[in-house]
Each structure stands twice: as C-alpha cells, then as structure tokens.
Design an enzyme around this catalytic site. Sequence first.
Site, PDB file in Angstrom:
ATOM      1  N   SER A 230       0.845  -1.187   0.000  1.00 17.30           N
ATOM      2  CA  SER A 230       0.000   0.000   0.000  1.00 17.30           C
ATOM      3  C   SER A 230       0.886   1.245   0.000  1.00 17.30           C
ATOM      4  CB  SER A 230      -0.965  -0.038   1.190  1.00 17.30           C
ATOM      5  OG  SER A 230      -1.970   0.940   1.064  1.00 17.30           O
ATOM      6  N   GLU A 357      -9.112  -5.787  -4.344  1.00 21.35           N
ATOM      7  CA  GLU A 357      -8.452  -4.680  -3.652  1.00 21.35           C
ATOM      8  C   GLU A 357      -9.428  -3.652  -3.077  1.00 21.35           C
ATOM      9  OE1 GLU A 357      -5.405  -3.757  -2.882  1.00 21.35           O
ATOM     10  OE2 GLU A 357      -4.049  -4.960  -4.102  1.00 21.35           O
ATOM     11  N   HIS A 452      -7.764  -5.457   0.031  1.00 21.16           N
ATOM     12  CA  HIS A 452      -6.520  -4.718   0.219  1.00 21.16           C
ATOM     13  C   HIS A 452      -5.949  -5.033   1.599  1.00 21.16           C
ATOM     14  CE1 HIS A 452      -3.767  -1.387  -0.568  1.00 21.16           C
ATOM     15  NE2 HIS A 452      -4.053  -0.863   0.601  1.00 21.16           N
TER      16      HIS A 452
END
Length: 537
Positions: A230, A357, A452
């Site tokens: 990330s 995600e 995610h």
Amino acid sequence: MKRIAPLAVLLSSLVVVLGMAPATAAGLDRSDVAAQQAKGERVVRVETGALRGRDAHGTWTFDDIPYAAPPVGALRWSPPQPAAAWSGARDATRPGNRAWQAKDNGFGLLPVDLNPGRTPQPMSEDSLDLNVRTPGGTDRPVLVWIHGGSFTGGSGAAYDTTKLAAKGIVVVTINYRLGALGFLADPALDPQGTGGDYGLQDQQAALRWVQRNIASFGGDPHRVTIAGESAGGISVAAHLVAPGSRGLFSAAILESGDASSTVPLAKAREASETFVTKTLGVPNGPDRAASLRALGAKEITDKQDQLTYPIPLGHLNYSQKPWLVSGGSVLPEDPATAIRAGRAARVPVLTGTNKDEMRILGFLVAKSGPVTSASYGDYLDFMGGPAALVHYPLVPGAQPPVALGAALTDGWVGDVRDQALALSRRAPVYAYEFADRAPALPGATFDLGAYHTAELPYLFGVADLPVRLTADQQRLSRQMVDYWANFVRTGNPNGIRTATTWPTLPAAVSFGNGATTIDSTFLADHQWDFWSTQRRP
C-alpha cells in the site's frame, strides 16, 4: 562477481557468529558480554554504540534502534539528522514508539480497531527507529520492509517477521514520519524546494543506515531488497526513481503499490498553505515556521483530516490526507512518468495486487456514509468517471459496496499491471495476484473477498490484522514465504530451481484456494480493454 566486503565489515559479521560484541564496544568488557548471553541476550555494535537484543523463535531481534535524531523542535519538518551515540549497551529488546498519528489503530484509516484488546504502542515524534531480526551467520540477504497505512498510520514494529527470518533472511522494519508531520509542503518550511516528503527522506536515511550497519547483524549490504505494501509499496515505487535512493537496494517488492499516486508540488503547497493558515491558525510572516514547530503534535495530527491532497490515482480520482509529493528535489518527477520513460532503477521487481483490492472501500467509507443503491453512482462517477458508471451499472440484487469495489479494483490493478509492464522493459519483473478468500475483518457487513492488505498475514504476523489462517491458508502462506524469500536471496522467486514455476511478465501467478497457479485470465477478469481506453497520460 560478488564484491568482497571490507575487512571491518567482515569482522563485524564475525561478531554475530561468535555471539559477542568487541571487548571495547561502548565500554563493555568480555565479562559483560558473557553475562548478557547467559540471560538469552546478545550484544552487537553499530556506529552509534552497542545494542542488547533478545532470542526470539530461534532468531535474534534488536528493536528500537535509532537511525536518525528525533525530529523535534527545530528538526521538525527538516531532513533527518544523524542519531546521537550512547554509552553502554542500549536495551534493544522491546519495540519503541510508533510515529505520531491521528489514531492508535495501526492502519490509521479503518472505521474500527481490528484488535481492540491489544495494548496500543505509544506514539511520539521520537520514533525514527528500526527493528532488525536476524538468523545470525554472515552474508545473509536483507529485506527492508516499509509499512503501509495510507501515509498516516502504522509502524514497523506491528509486523512479526519470524516467517521470513526463518528462511535465513535478515529482516528490517522501519518507522518514518507520517501525516502532516511527514508530508506537509508549506513553503515556509521548505525554502530549498525539496517538496517536503520528510517521511520519504526518513526511509532513505534508514536505507543508508542499513548500508553502513547491517553487516553487524550478519546481513549483506550488497543484497538489500526494499519492500512495502500500500503506502509502503507506493514508497518503493518512489525509491525506484528518487535520486537519493539510488544504490541503496538491489531488488524491490511492491505489494498493491501504484507509482502514479503522488500529488504535484504546486497543488501540495496550495493545500498545505490553506491548512496551516485557516486550520492551524498560523499566519504568513517571518515567524510562520517557528510558530508551526511550536505547536503540539496532537494538535496538528488531530486536524490533518482537513489537509486534503487531490490525487489522480492512475485514472481514478481520490482525495487523501498528506501524501507523497512530486516535483521537488527529493522526488523530482512523478514516479509513473519516470517508470514509463525507462528512468527507474534497473533491478528485479516482484509486484502484484489483490483480486478484490477496492472492496475494502465500502468498509472504509462507512465513516462518511455507506455505499448504497442511491450513493453507488455518486461514488463511481467521482472516482471512475461517467464512462465507468455506464460500463458498470448496478444490476438488480447486487450489493452496492461489492459492485463498487469490483469496478474500482479493475481500474486500480490495471494501473499496477501497466507499471509492471513498463518496468519489465529494463529488468525482470515477476507479477502475482493474491486471490485467496482471506479471513473476514471484524465489523464487515459484506464479503470482502481478497481485500486490500489481505495478503499480509500470509507473509507476516500483523498486530493490526489479528486473523487466523486455516490449514489450507497456512500451506499457501508457506508457499508465498518461500517465493518471497527466494526473491530476496536471488532476485528470482524461483530461486535456483531448474524448473520455473513463476515466469516473468507478461505471465503471472495467482495465489488462491490454498494453491499457486499460473494466471491466464487476469486481463479479462479485470476489464483491461475498457480501462485501457480510460487511462490518463
């Protein structure tokens, strides 16, 4: 041919093998060292003094190691400065502070604390430290992990690196300045035009520390892989093109990291000036910088939600709290532009995304309002544009947050694959998609799929993601750890095997259903043909 380390580096590595520090290290004598070893502790020496670490799961850990001076007082919003030396053996058996952030929740952005039973790690501006876990020995490959958290939350100590260290890797996790304390671009603080990016400069300082000191822990400074997820993955993309990062690493891992996620300097300065003047109440004038540095850290971070940078997340629109800024001397060029033009570091890359995600977006926006049938169109129109709204109509019976997540995931992962293809023109790139149905997050009201951050517990123990893996997921975890470890050792996830189970791009692998397979449907699954027509230059 592999370069030979200097004699001093070899001697410091020998210290780790023998399990003792030099007799003259910071005033220690051999009896002091023997006493520490008898307690299950180990002493090593770095450039600023001796460190006392502890035995943990068959490896040695050294926590809370300063790599730079505390960025307080006049050093707030300044480039990181050298850490001070100390006398005696510094206690490195416990994690230090996490960087000051608006919430104790490690990711800094979720609507619920996923692990409310844990004792929050203290927060402080005095947090520029790193943690080392080593299996001992010499010439070990090194992994430097840059944590995620939207550049506003998280810490290096939140990641238990046992799985990777057990594969013979020295693993380093780092802290860096976050939020407005790490990425404020007010011109009064930056007369040299660096663009701020103090958090990115911290990461560079940590990487330089690794080059100078990692041999003391058995690490090879010539085999350093930088990795992150990330915001950490976005940071790795920035290091691929940042002038100050060149030569500090030999390979890179980007998990869910898109290089286009930077804000231009002019926009960052405009937003920062407005935030400082209107929200923090500090007027323009010769005392502006000093007045800002006199404010309390909590006062700044508690209000940083009002500092919003408009970010073109590839082809998606996004508004974010403090973020990486491009256009200054620290990051002169938007990484996506530099990568497309072939100006990235020529190193092996392992990169990928998660199959679902952006489903987590429906979880995140619960703070401002859930994704419903009525709001679905507004969210998609804003983030994806009118064409996306036409291409992804909300069909009867669909769950709005799941449908929104599918549409935005397609756009996001397409950008990451474009980035990978550009990098593959200069160096080997190994791509993956994590597709396993990961353990659910507390508080979720719909299936998040392979959301995610979902791959993290397969590679680490993560304090902020206290999930349990099934037997099949544990088997997949072992496969992934083997691939990651092979990549850190050799720049190739296959290691030295004669059979290639993970080919380079354009092929990719899929981690899902407890197994690893070759991915043959990625482009079709994620509507590549549509999004390729929507991409911004």
